[in-house]
Design an enzyme around this catalytic site. Structure first.
Site, PDB file in Angstrom:
ATOM      1  N   ASP A  72       0.816  -1.213   0.000  1.00 30.51           N
ATOM      2  CA  ASP A  72       0.000   0.000   0.000  1.00 30.51           C
ATOM      3  C   ASP A  72       0.851   1.265   0.000  1.00 30.51           C
ATOM      4  OD1 ASP A  72      -2.349  -1.442  -0.066  1.00 30.51           O
ATOM      5  OD2 ASP A  72      -2.656  -1.366   2.106  1.00 30.51           O
ATOM      6  N   GLY A  73       1.966   1.268   0.717  1.00 35.46           N
ATOM      7  CA  GLY A  73       2.836   2.444   0.734  1.00 35.46           C
ATOM      8  C   GLY A  73       3.415   2.746  -0.641  1.00 35.46           C
TER       9      GLY A  73
END
Length: 175
Positions: A72-73
């Site tokens: 997700d980052g």
């Protein structure tokens, strides 16, 4: 479906995850369809040979789609790069949670073909712009204070954390 018109695909890679297998899938796709693959200078070592290296400005201004190889980052970082010129961003999950990324590495070959054909849906994500006021001196670390009046178990907490690093999210709470 008709060709969606993708001629240049940007690759954003997690700095430590082993993403080379997915890069090989993308290189093969690019060769079959005459698509140019590009990567930012900061991701070049992780992606390896076979992908053209461009500046951050050249990356954001010239891609028709972005493939994010990470969690997700990494996906949030890829979306930040494309925010001024919205293009499809396909997330390949090399992370642990995967709220934002859509596919597993084994699904990349079929997914990139569908993106190239225009067979996809856009899932819009909103963003928040924030600014902060500056102080003459900034604390260098987190500071937490508490206060209590009398024997009551209730406590009031005030916490301040200054950071210049990247993050996947920010939580703001007001009284």
């Amino acid at each position: 479906m008709a060709d969606f018109g993708i001629t240049r695909v940007g690759v954003v890679a997690h700095p430590r995850k082993p993403v080379r297998d997915s890069v090989d899938v993308l290189v093969s796709f690019a060769e079959r369809h005459g698509v140019e693959l590009v990567v930012r200078e900061t991701d070049a070592a992780q992606v390896g040979a076979g992908v053209a290296v461009v500046s951050d400005e050249g990356f954001a201004a010239g891609v028709d789609a972005v493939v994010s190889l990470g969690g997700d980052g990494t996906m949030l970082g890829a979306m930040r790069l494309a925010v001024e010129r919205p293009v499809p961003v396909l997330g390949v999950n090399y992370g642990n949670v995967g709220f934002l990324v859509e596919i597993a590495p084994a699904e990349l070959a079929g997914a990139i073909e569908r993106v190239h054909a225009g067979d996809f849906e856009v899932e819009p994500h909103s963003r928040t712009a924030a600014s902060r006021w500056k102080r003459a001196t900034r604390p260098r670390s987190r500071s937490t204070t508490s206060s209590s009046a009398g024997p009551s178990p209730a406590r009031r907490w005030r916490s301040t954390c200054w950071s210049t690093g990247r993050s996947s999210g920010t939580t703001a709470v007001t009284p």
